[in-house]
Design a protein around this motif. Structure first.
Motif, PDB file in Angstrom:
ATOM      1  N   SER A  44      36.540 -25.953  23.567  1.00 21.19           N
ATOM      2  CA  SER A  44      35.447 -25.407  22.759  1.00 21.19           C
ATOM      3  C   SER A  44      35.876 -25.453  21.298  1.00 21.19           C
ATOM      4  O   SER A  44      37.034 -25.168  20.975  1.00 21.19           O
ATOM      5  N   LEU A  45      34.935 -25.797  20.415  1.00 21.65           N
ATOM      6  CA  LEU A  45      35.245 -25.891  18.985  1.00 21.65           C
ATOM      7  C   LEU A  45      34.926 -24.594  18.246  1.00 21.65           C
ATOM      8  O   LEU A  45      34.869 -24.573  17.025  1.00 21.65           O
ATOM      9  N   ARG A  46      34.709 -23.512  18.997  1.00 15.28           N
ATOM     10  CA  ARG A  46      34.200 -22.300  18.328  1.00 15.28           C
ATOM     11  C   ARG A  46      35.195 -21.658  17.363  1.00 15.28           C
ATOM     12  O   ARG A  46      34.798 -20.865  16.519  1.00 15.28           O
ATOM     13  N   ASN A  47      36.485 -21.960  17.473  1.00 17.37           N
ATOM     14  CA  ASN A  47      37.460 -21.405  16.519  1.00 17.37           C
ATOM     15  C   ASN A  47      37.890 -22.423  15.457  1.00 17.37           C
ATOM     16  O   ASN A  47      38.846 -22.191  14.722  1.00 17.37           O
ATOM     17  N   LEU A  48      37.182 -23.549  15.433  1.00 18.74           N
ATOM     18  CA  LEU A  48      37.535 -24.607  14.480  1.00 18.74           C
ATOM     19  C   LEU A  48      36.631 -24.497  13.243  1.00 18.74           C
ATOM     20  O   LEU A  48      35.421 -24.691  13.340  1.00 18.74           O
ATOM     21  N   PRO A  49      37.200 -24.176  12.063  1.00 22.28           N
ATOM     22  CA  PRO A  49      36.350 -23.963  10.878  1.00 22.28           C
ATOM     23  C   PRO A  49      35.417 -25.131  10.600  1.00 22.28           C
ATOM     24  O   PRO A  49      34.246 -24.934  10.265  1.00 22.28           O
ATOM     25  N   GLU A  50      35.914 -26.375  10.757  1.00 17.78           N
ATOM     26  CA  GLU A  50      35.091 -27.568  10.463  1.00 17.78           C
ATOM     27  C   GLU A  50      33.843 -27.637  11.346  1.00 17.78           C
ATOM     28  O   GLU A  50      32.880 -28.332  11.014  1.00 17.78           O
ATOM     29  N   ALA A  51      33.839 -26.972  12.481  1.00 18.33           N
ATOM     30  CA  ALA A  51      32.694 -27.052  13.403  1.00 18.33           C
ATOM     31  C   ALA A  51      31.802 -25.824  13.303  1.00 18.33           C
ATOM     32  O   ALA A  51      30.913 -25.624  14.130  1.00 18.33           O
ATOM     33  N   ASN A  52      32.054 -24.978  12.273  1.00 21.51           N
ATOM     34  CA  ASN A  52      31.288 -23.733  12.182  1.00 21.51           C
ATOM     35  C   ASN A  52      30.509 -23.566  10.879  1.00 21.51           C
ATOM     36  O   ASN A  52      30.023 -22.476  10.588  1.00 21.51           O
ATOM     37  N   ALA A  53      30.383 -24.647  10.107  1.00 26.07           N
ATOM     38  CA  ALA A  53      29.666 -24.562   8.826  1.00 26.07           C
ATOM     39  C   ALA A  53      28.181 -24.279   9.056  1.00 26.07           C
ATOM     40  O   ALA A  53      27.579 -24.815   9.984  1.00 26.07           O
ATOM     41  N   ILE A  54      27.621 -23.405   8.220  1.00 28.40           N
ATOM     42  CA  ILE A  54      26.160 -23.240   8.149  1.00 28.40           C
ATOM     43  C   ILE A  54      25.841 -23.246   6.659  1.00 28.40           C
ATOM     44  O   ILE A  54      25.992 -22.231   5.980  1.00 28.40           O
ATOM     45  N   GLU A  55      25.454 -24.415   6.138  1.00 30.13           N
ATOM     46  CA  GLU A  55      25.276 -24.572   4.684  1.00 30.13           C
ATOM     47  C   GLU A  55      23.987 -25.309   4.381  1.00 30.13           C
ATOM     48  O   GLU A  55      23.349 -25.836   5.292  1.00 30.13           O
ATOM     49  N   ARG A  56      23.639 -25.391   3.070  1.00 36.55           N
ATOM     50  CA  ARG A  56      22.414 -26.107   2.678  1.00 36.55           C
ATOM     51  C   ARG A  56      22.466 -27.567   3.093  1.00 36.55           C
ATOM     52  O   ARG A  56      21.466 -28.213   3.297  1.00 36.55           O
ATOM     53  N   GLU A  57      23.679 -28.129   3.194  1.00 38.26           N
ATOM     54  CA  GLU A  57      23.777 -29.560   3.487  1.00 38.26           C
ATOM     55  C   GLU A  57      24.769 -29.855   4.620  1.00 38.26           C
ATOM     56  O   GLU A  57      25.275 -30.964   4.718  1.00 38.26           O
ATOM     57  N   ALA A  58      25.034 -28.877   5.449  1.00 41.68           N
ATOM     58  CA  ALA A  58      25.965 -29.117   6.566  1.00 41.68           C
ATOM     59  C   ALA A  58      25.765 -28.086   7.670  1.00 41.68           C
ATOM     60  O   ALA A  58      25.435 -26.925   7.400  1.00 41.68           O
ATOM     61  N   LEU A  59      25.960 -28.535   8.901  1.00 37.34           N
ATOM     62  CA  LEU A  59      25.862 -27.634  10.054  1.00 37.34           C
ATOM     63  C   LEU A  59      26.910 -28.062  11.078  1.00 37.34           C
ATOM     64  O   LEU A  59      26.993 -29.239  11.440  1.00 37.34           O
ATOM     65  N   GLY A  60      27.708 -27.094  11.536  1.00 41.69           N
ATOM     66  CA  GLY A  60      28.790 -27.391  12.469  1.00 41.69           C
ATOM     67  C   GLY A  60      28.305 -27.487  13.901  1.00 41.69           C
ATOM     68  O   GLY A  60      27.335 -26.834  14.301  1.00 41.69           O
ATOM     69  N   ALA A  61      29.015 -28.292  14.695  1.00 43.40           N
ATOM     70  CA  ALA A  61      28.613 -28.528  16.083  1.00 43.40           C
ATOM     71  C   ALA A  61      28.786 -27.290  16.963  1.00 43.40           C
ATOM     72  O   ALA A  61      28.120 -27.156  17.984  1.00 43.40           O
ATOM     73  N   ALA A  62      29.692 -26.384  16.581  1.00 44.00           N
ATOM     74  CA  ALA A  62      29.934 -25.211  17.430  1.00 44.00           C
ATOM     75  C   ALA A  62      29.001 -24.049  17.097  1.00 44.00           C
ATOM     76  O   ALA A  62      29.061 -22.999  17.738  1.00 44.00           O
ATOM     77  N   VAL A  63      28.140 -24.246  16.101  1.00 48.72           N
ATOM     78  CA  VAL A  63      27.244 -23.143  15.715  1.00 48.72           C
ATOM     79  C   VAL A  63      26.236 -22.886  16.837  1.00 48.72           C
ATOM     80  O   VAL A  63      25.612 -23.810  17.361  1.00 48.72           O
ATOM     81  N   VAL A  64      26.098 -21.613  17.181  1.00 56.65           N
ATOM     82  CA  VAL A  64      25.152 -21.207  18.213  1.00 56.65           C
ATOM     83  C   VAL A  64      23.748 -21.195  17.596  1.00 56.65           C
ATOM     84  O   VAL A  64      23.571 -20.798  16.440  1.00 56.65           O
ATOM     85  N   LEU A  65      22.762 -21.659  18.362  1.00 59.92           N
ATOM     86  CA  LEU A  65      21.435 -21.908  17.783  1.00 59.92           C
ATOM     87  C   LEU A  65      20.830 -20.677  17.104  1.00 59.92           C
ATOM     88  O   LEU A  65      20.182 -20.793  16.071  1.00 59.92           O
ATOM     89  N   ASN A  66      21.044 -19.487  17.655  1.00 57.90           N
ATOM     90  CA  ASN A  66      20.379 -18.330  17.029  1.00 57.90           C
ATOM     91  C   ASN A  66      21.091 -17.846  15.755  1.00 57.90           C
ATOM     92  O   ASN A  66      20.654 -16.891  15.129  1.00 57.90           O
ATOM     93  N   ARG A  67      22.202 -18.524  15.373  1.00 61.17           N
ATOM     94  CA  ARG A  67      22.837 -18.201  14.075  1.00 61.17           C
ATOM     95  C   ARG A  67      22.291 -19.074  12.949  1.00 61.17           C
ATOM     96  O   ARG A  67      22.652 -18.905  11.792  1.00 61.17           O
ATOM     97  N   ILE A  68      21.449 -20.028  13.286  1.00 62.82           N
ATOM     98  CA  ILE A  68      20.938 -20.956  12.263  1.00 62.82           C
ATOM     99  C   ILE A  68      19.833 -20.254  11.475  1.00 62.82           C
ATOM    100  O   ILE A  68      18.792 -19.901  12.031  1.00 62.82           O
ATOM    101  N   ASP A  69      20.095 -20.015  10.191  1.00 62.57           N
ATOM    102  CA  ASP A  69      19.170 -19.215   9.383  1.00 62.57           C
ATOM    103  C   ASP A  69      18.765 -19.965   8.129  1.00 62.57           C
ATOM    104  O   ASP A  69      18.910 -21.190   8.051  1.00 62.57           O
ATOM    105  N   ASP A  70      18.289 -19.233   7.100  1.00 60.58           N
ATOM    106  CA  ASP A  70      17.721 -19.931   5.948  1.00 60.58           C
ATOM    107  C   ASP A  70      18.763 -20.521   4.991  1.00 60.58           C
ATOM    108  O   ASP A  70      18.429 -20.980   3.918  1.00 60.58           O
ATOM    109  N   ARG A  71      20.017 -20.582   5.423  1.00 60.06           N
ATOM    110  CA  ARG A  71      20.989 -21.359   4.650  1.00 60.06           C
ATOM    111  C   ARG A  71      20.732 -22.857   4.837  1.00 60.06           C
ATOM    112  O   ARG A  71      21.111 -23.658   4.013  1.00 60.06           O
TER     113      ARG A  71
END
Ligand code: FAD
Length: 239
Positions: A44-71
């Motif tokens: 699981s990539l959930r502890n890997l910083p590179e897979a946890n970005a939630i930004e204006r121009e990037a989204l990590g593969a380990a991000v859980v769908l309900n964490r995706i917000d207006d960033r």
């Protein structure tokens, strides 16, 4: 089954070399593993910083769908909010949706952003074409894009047990002095994409789209495209 939780890219590469299978929220694989047997190793990539970005121009593969917000741009946020049930969205990940699911509600949204895939390879991380990374089921670390001027997403109501609901995603990008419209439609399990200049008004853009693969859409789908494009035009800066 040994579950690895790498905290760095080299560590993830090591587990990859040892044959660890990527796992997101296990919302899809769990039933398969129970039926067919568990792999020896999963990662699981959930502890890997590179897979946890939630930004204006990037989204990590380990991000859980309900964490995706207006960033992230509206098109991705709305795509994530429309996946399955609350329980699924609390567990399923971006990587599992884009690479591992058959519905891939996030894919049309990612495509209209012009997203590139960041994949993990044995000896490097690599930026590549998203559609290709998905088709070849590469190990996805995340996606990156250029922020659009405006974007939108619509998922039509579907019937239980029926075909996947129609999805229309659209975004307008600034390209040098011009504006570029990108549209992607999920019709059945197929995702069609097309681009058109968006300088001469909605009518001209729709006319240009009619000359692309989207010409094959059935009337209801085309009407959904027309609605989304018209709505976007009204939200453009200076409109
Ligand atoms: C009740 C229900 C309703 C659903 N409704 C929808 C819907 O409306 N729209 C929609 O799009 N989807 C829907 N889904 C699918 C849902 O989005 C998937 O369950 C989810 O995307 C899988 O994510 P996961 O993180 O749990 O993946 P997992 O089950 O952990 O993995 C699935 C596959 O993806 C692979 N994988 C996981 N992460 C990565 C990665 N980083 N790189 C490469 N491969 C990876 C795994 O190896 C595996 O093969 C629904 C699912 C359920 C159970």
């Amino acid at each position: 089954m040994l579950l690895h939780l790498p905290t760095s890219v080299p560590e993830a590469q090591e587990f990859m070399a040892q044959g660890a299978v990527p796992v997101g929220g296990a919302t899809l694989v769990w039933a398969t593993w129970q039926r067919d047997g568990f792999p020896e190793r999963a990662m699981s990539l959930r502890n890997l910083p590179e897979a946890n970005a939630i930004e204006r121009e990037a989204l990590g593969a380990a991000v859980v769908l309900n964490r995706i917000d207006d960033r992230v741009p509206e098109v991705l946020r709305r795509a994530a909010a429309g996946v399955g049930t609350g329980a699924v969205r609390r567990t399923a990940t971006v990587g599992g949706n884009l690479v591992g699911s058959t519905l891939r509600c996030l894919l049309p949204a990612a495509l209209v952003l012009g997203s590139r895939a960041i994949t993990l390879e044995p000896d490097r991380t690599h930026e590549t074409d998203l559609a290709e990374a998905v088709a070849k089921q590469h190990l996805l670390l995340g996606i990156r894009w250029r922020e659009p001027l405006v974007s939108t997403y619509d998922k039509l109501p579907g019937e239980a047990g029926g075909p996947p609901p129609l999805v229309v995603a659209a975004a307008v990008h600034a390209a040098d002095e011009r504006r570029l419209l990108r549209v992607a439609v999920r019709d059945g399990h197929q995702v069609l994409g097309a681009n058109a200049p968006f300088d001469g008004g909605t009518g001209a853009a729709l006319h240009a789209l009619r000359e692309t693969d989207l010409a094959a859409l059935h009337p209801e789908a085309w009407e959904a495209v027309r609605r989304q494009v018209t709505g976007l035009a009204g939200r453009l800066p200076g409109a």
